[in-house]
Design an enzyme around this catalytic site. Structure first.
Site, short mmCIF file in Angstrom:
data_model
loop_
_atom_site.label_atom_id
_atom_site.label_comp_id
_atom_site.label_asym_id
_atom_site.label_seq_id
_atom_site.Cartn_x
_atom_site.Cartn_y
_atom_site.Cartn_z
N SER A 113 0.81 -1.23 -0.01
CA SER A 113 0.11 -0.13 -0.01
C SER A 113 0.91 1.29 -0.12
O SER A 113 0.34 2.26 -0.23
CB SER A 113 -0.93 0.08 1.37
OG SER A 113 -0.26 0.12 2.53
N LYS A 156 -6.42 4.96 7.08
CA LYS A 156 -5.32 5.43 6.54
C LYS A 156 -5.70 7.02 6.56
O LYS A 156 -5.04 7.92 6.73
CB LYS A 156 -4.98 4.75 5.43
CG LYS A 156 -4.39 3.68 5.54
CD LYS A 156 -4.16 2.84 4.15
CE LYS A 156 -3.39 1.55 4.27
NZ LYS A 156 -3.39 0.81 2.99
#
Length: 634
Positions: A113, A156
């Site tokens: 990611s 996030k």
């Protein structure tokens, strides 16, 4: 002892740095990236991670130092980031060394990611550009420069807000997240716990809660622009590109006629057989299914869908041959002889293909497709022998028929490669490094997605990766590349479509993939390559797109991605792109009921007991995998 093991692991991880020379010149870029960490109770929270990226003259090495140790190794993702950065800028990365330091306050999950962030950092360091401190992003980096889907978007976003980010970039198509909402209710002495899925619009949620602007981005070109204000010219093609498979017309017409004749022969053979009523009915049903496939193939021939017609013929022949061979096999010895004949057919074909001299990229792609099909035939024959030893003769014949027809398609692709042989000779070992890179990158992403949803649910993808590793060990580098590519694309489609049950939304995603595939095909042709495999996959995707429905759309997405990646997998363009300076983007933070502060613990982190990524989305993933299995192709 508990303290010694992490220290020893760190020493082993950092051992490459002991031999690396500290860069005396070069550029350093510092970025923050959001990551996901798992708490002691098993919940996921967002954490901010620091990336210090230095690029200096060197020998093509990529050095990664992480602390604490990440659950998923970032090394493969960092190497891919360096490769993509070089490709985007037209820079030979074998002349540079890349040093990446990763620091986090907690053990993090998901090296992939951060791939997009690392790629931005390497590009900026190569060019000596400054990066904005108030921009953060999440997203995998794919070999073609696109930003791949990730998990934990909400967590996030929380991490980005907690360190003062004003703009948060996420992969295109991921603004709607499916979360699991859990509530507890006290009813007398009993505690009732209920759980339900809920869709959250990350763009609206982040704006309302934190004043954080969230934007979806499609590729690394957009990401670089938002971080630096620099626009790197993307590869493009002029004019309208017509994608067709007319080069397969004669093959498809001949194949249909031969398959239809075979069907008629076996149909008469069954009518004249002495099998019981039950067996006759069962075999007749199989032939009826084959005839339906042939009728569909004829329709596709009339519409100019030649590869789709070939694939339907292939599916029909498996059933026809199964019936044919079942009628022939009377004894155990008959079956054993049949399996040995198929084995000899596979070995003869493998010998023929392995002795081909590969001339040019077009032939390389075709031979790669041939080698992959030979390996599939071997696996099917292995299953046939297992069924034989178990006394299951029906499945043994079925797998043998499948293996035989699969090896015929291997011959077809090899002959197609010879037909389009053009250019310099390419040794098979020349793509060994490419195969290793594809396997490592795909393994990283498969590990990432299985850490979220469980390996059992995605066992097909794990098996496909393991097959790719076996091909590599056997020196079948082309087959290894395509197995790794297939596993990664399937994983990305699962992530990209998770929780989406709206056909219109999926069609929007599909159209973007379709256009990207068309551009990739055009770029390959511009480089003097006739991407026969990509054209075939593009058309096959169209056939599923026409049918509609969620499962068919998802399958079409997979084949459009195949078409895109097989077009450019062996290309290495090193032409520097045009770069233009753009005004820095002004980010206006809207007023919210809550003042956005740089708290170390965000409100979302405090509510992880209520909002978390579902550990599994079983029915959706199972449906997608069924679509992949159904997508048999010639």
């Amino acid at each position: 002892m508990k303290r010694i093991i992490p220290v020893l692991a760190l020493i082993l991880l950092l051992s490459p740095l002991a031999n690396a020379q500290c860069p005396e010149e070069g550029n350093t870029v510092v970025l923050k990236a959001p990551a996901v960490s798992r708490t002691s109770s098993g919940e996921l929270i967002g954490v901010a991670t620091d990336f210090v990226i230095t690029v200096a003259p060197g020998n093509g090495h990529v050095y990664v130092e992480t602390w604490p140790l990440a659950e998923v190794d970032m090394q493969a993702s960092a190497r891919l980031a360096a490769q993509v950065a070089g490709k985007v800028l037209g820079v030979d990365m074998s002349k540079y060394d890349v040093f990446i330091q990763v620091r986090s306050d907690a053990p993090i999950i998901g090296g992939p990611s951060a791939g997009g962030t690392m790629t931005v950092g390497i590009i900026a360091a190569l060019k000596g550009w400054e990066v904005r401190k108030d921009v953060m992003m999440t997203g995998m980096i794919n070999p073609d420069g696109s930003i791949g889907p990730v998990g934990g978007i909400l967590e996030k976003a929380s991490a980005a807000h907690s360190v003062g980010a004003k703009l948060f970039l996420i992969p295109e198509g991921q603004r709607i997240q499916v979360v699991q909402k859990t509530e507890q209710k006290q009813i007398g002495p009993v505690v009732q716990i209920t759980s339900k899925s809920e869709k959250v619009d990350v763009v609206e949620y982040a704006r309302e809660r934190w004043g954080l602007e969230v934007k979806e981005i499609r590729d690394i070109y957009e990401a670089v622009y938002y971080f630096t204000g620099k626009k790197i010219e993307k590869p493009s093609v002029l004019g309208e590109l017509k994608v067709d498979t007319s080069f397969l017309k004669d093959d498809a017409l001949k194949d249909y006629d031969e398959t239809l004749d075979y069907y008629k022969q076996v149909e008469n053979k069954l009518k004249n057989s002495d099998v019981s009523y039950t067996t006759y009915s069962y075999l007749k049903s199989a032939l009826d299914d084959a005839k339906a496939k042939l009728d569909e193939a004829k329709k596709n021939l009339d519409e100019g869908m030649y590869y789709t017609a070939l694939s339907l013929d292939f599916q029909a022949r498996i059933a026809i041959r199964h019936v044919d061979w079942y009628l022939d096999v009377r004894t155990e010895s008959d079956l054993e002889n049949l399996l040995n004949e198929v084995d000899n057919e596979i070995k003869d074909t493998e010998g023929y293909v392995s002795n081909l001299t590969i001339k040019g990229i077009t032939m390389l792609q075709a031979v790669a497709a041939s080698e992959e099909r030979i390996e599939q035939a071997k696996s099917l024959l292995k299953d046939a022998w297992s069924s034989y030893y178990d006394g299951n003769y029906w499945d043994a014949i079925s797998n043998a028929a499948f293996a035989y027809e699969r090896v015929q398609t291997a011959k077809f692709w090899a002959s197609l490669g010879e037909r389009y042989a053009k250019g310099e000779i390419i040794e098979r070992d020349a793509i060994k490094d490419t195969a290793r890179e594809y396997l490592d990158n795909s393994r990283l992403i498969i590990t990432y997605i299985t850490s979220m949803f469980g390996e059992t649910t995605l066992q097909d993808l794990v098996d496909l990766m393991n097959e790719g590793e076996e091909y590599y060990q056997d020196g079948k580098y082309s087959a290894a590349i395509f197995s790794a590519m297939e596993a990664r694309i399937r994983a990305e489609i699962i992530l990209d479509t998770l929780g989406i049950d709206n056909e219109t939304v999926l069609m929007d995603k599909l159209q973007r993939m379709k256009e990207d595939a068309k551009v990739a095909i055009a770029i390959a042709q511009k480089e003097g390559i006739y991407p026969v495999l990509s054209l075939a996959y593009y058309e096959f995707a169209q056939s599923y797109e026409k049918q509609g429905g969620l499962e068919n759309i998802q399958t079409a997405m997979v084949f459009y991605q195949y078409a895109k990646e097989t077009s450019t997998v062996f290309l290495s363009t090193t032409t520097p792109p045009k770069i233009t300076e753009e005004p820095l983007i002004s980010i206006t933070t809207p007023l919210t009921n809550q003042t956005a502060t740089q708290n170390t613990t965000s409100p979302l982190q405090k509510e992880t007991s209520r909002y978390s990524i579902p550990l599994i989305a079983g029915t959706l993933i199972f449906g997608i995998l069924l679509g992949f299995i159904a997508g048999r192709r010639a």
